[in-house]
Each structure stands twice: as C-alpha cells, then as structure tokens.
Motif scaffolding. Sequence first.
Motif, PDB file in Angstrom:
ATOM      1  N   UNK A 170      -6.635  20.644   5.242  1.00  0.00           N
ATOM      2  CA  UNK A 170      -5.360  20.999   5.869  1.00  0.00           C
ATOM      3  C   UNK A 170      -5.529  21.513   7.297  1.00  0.00           C
ATOM      4  N   UNK A 171      -6.348  20.816   8.065  1.00  0.00           N
ATOM      5  CA  UNK A 171      -6.563  21.156   9.479  1.00  0.00           C
ATOM      6  C   UNK A 171      -7.157  19.953  10.192  1.00  0.00           C
ATOM      7  N   UNK A 172      -7.151  19.999  11.524  1.00  0.00           N
ATOM      8  CA  UNK A 172      -7.757  18.938  12.323  1.00  0.00           C
ATOM      9  C   UNK A 172      -9.269  19.141  12.334  1.00  0.00           C
ATOM     10  N   UNK A 186       0.821  -1.198   0.000  1.00  0.00           N
ATOM     11  CA  UNK A 186       0.000   0.000   0.000  1.00  0.00           C
ATOM     12  C   UNK A 186       0.861   1.256   0.000  1.00  0.00           C
ATOM     13  N   UNK A 187       0.385   2.266  -0.699  1.00  0.00           N
ATOM     14  CA  UNK A 187       1.067   3.558  -0.704  1.00  0.00           C
ATOM     15  C   UNK A 187       0.567   4.336   0.501  1.00  0.00           C
ATOM     16  N   UNK A 188       1.496   4.892   1.277  1.00  0.00           N
ATOM     17  CA  UNK A 188       1.123   5.643   2.466  1.00  0.00           C
ATOM     18  C   UNK A 188       1.656   7.067   2.362  1.00  0.00           C
ATOM     19  N   UNK A 189       1.018   7.952   3.112  1.00  0.00           N
ATOM     20  CA  UNK A 189       1.488   9.323   3.246  1.00  0.00           C
ATOM     21  C   UNK A 189       1.670   9.607   4.726  1.00  0.00           C
ATOM     22  N   UNK A 190       2.416  10.619   5.053  1.00  0.00           N
ATOM     23  CA  UNK A 190       2.707  10.979   6.437  1.00  0.00           C
ATOM     24  C   UNK A 190       1.838  12.170   6.829  1.00  0.00           C
ATOM     25  N   UNK A 191       1.146  12.044   7.956  1.00  0.00           N
ATOM     26  CA  UNK A 191       0.318  13.135   8.472  1.00  0.00           C
ATOM     27  C   UNK A 191       1.233  14.283   8.916  1.00  0.00           C
ATOM     28  N   UNK A 210      -7.274  12.900  13.344  1.00  0.00           N
ATOM     29  CA  UNK A 210      -8.376  13.508  12.585  1.00  0.00           C
ATOM     30  C   UNK A 210      -7.946  14.702  11.743  1.00  0.00           C
ATOM     31  N   UNK A 211      -6.677  14.730  11.317  1.00  0.00           N
ATOM     32  CA  UNK A 211      -6.207  15.779  10.413  1.00  0.00           C
ATOM     33  C   UNK A 211      -6.815  15.530   9.043  1.00  0.00           C
ATOM     34  N   UNK A 227      -5.181   6.893   0.012  1.00  0.00           N
ATOM     35  CA  UNK A 227      -6.514   7.313  -0.424  1.00  0.00           C
ATOM     36  C   UNK A 227      -7.425   7.739   0.739  1.00  0.00           C
ATOM     37  N   UNK A 228      -6.938   7.710   1.977  1.00  0.00           N
ATOM     38  CA  UNK A 228      -7.738   8.181   3.112  1.00  0.00           C
ATOM     39  C   UNK A 228      -7.681   9.709   3.179  1.00  0.00           C
TER      40      UNK A 228
END
Length: 102
Positions: free
Chosen positions: A31-33, A2-7, A25-26, A17-18
């Motif tokens: 671009x905010x919580x 799976x491809x992931x991104x960093x919060x 909950x960012x 894709x999330x």
Amino acid sequence: MEIVKICPNCRAEVIDNFQLCWNCNYSFIENRIVEIAEQDQLKRQITCLRCKGVPMRFSGNYKFHEGSRLGAMGNLFELFVNKETFDLYVCPKCGKVEFFTP
C-alpha cells in the motif's frame, strides 16, 4: 476478458493479479509506492527444479505482445493487441527458463 483493478495512487487500470502498478510503481501488497532500488530486493530467489538447488539468475523484465503491425495503420492496431510483461530467470547450468509476472 481480463479482470482489472484501479490503482489508488494514479487511477491507472492494472491487471488484477499484478502486484505493482505499471504506471507509478504503487505496491498493492505494501500500500505504498515502491522505489526502483527497492524493486531489485523484491526479485525472487528461486532454484532450478532440474538441477536440484542451483540458483537461477534474474535475466531481466521482458515485454511481449501478440500480433504484428499492419502497414500505415499499425500504430492504431497496436491498441487492440494483448501486451504482457514477465520477469525472466535462467538456470546457468542447464539453461532452463522460467517466466513470472512482475
């Protein structure tokens, strides 16, 4: 794999894709919580494709995982299990179920 991104807020790994970070909950879109109360407003307004316009009801967020616990080492093996979370919608007329990623 799976491809992931960093919060950017908490540095947690999030599936690409999330739209929300599972940890803090960012919102990657805003671009905010996002506050918990605001999340209810983000729920989809969808209609049943079979019943032509009947609104589907949000039934909740369900967590699924593949595999099962294996004896005393079960918790260790849970680290290698694929876990997913889905929003579930149900048509009150025909019972059709739809899953969406949160």
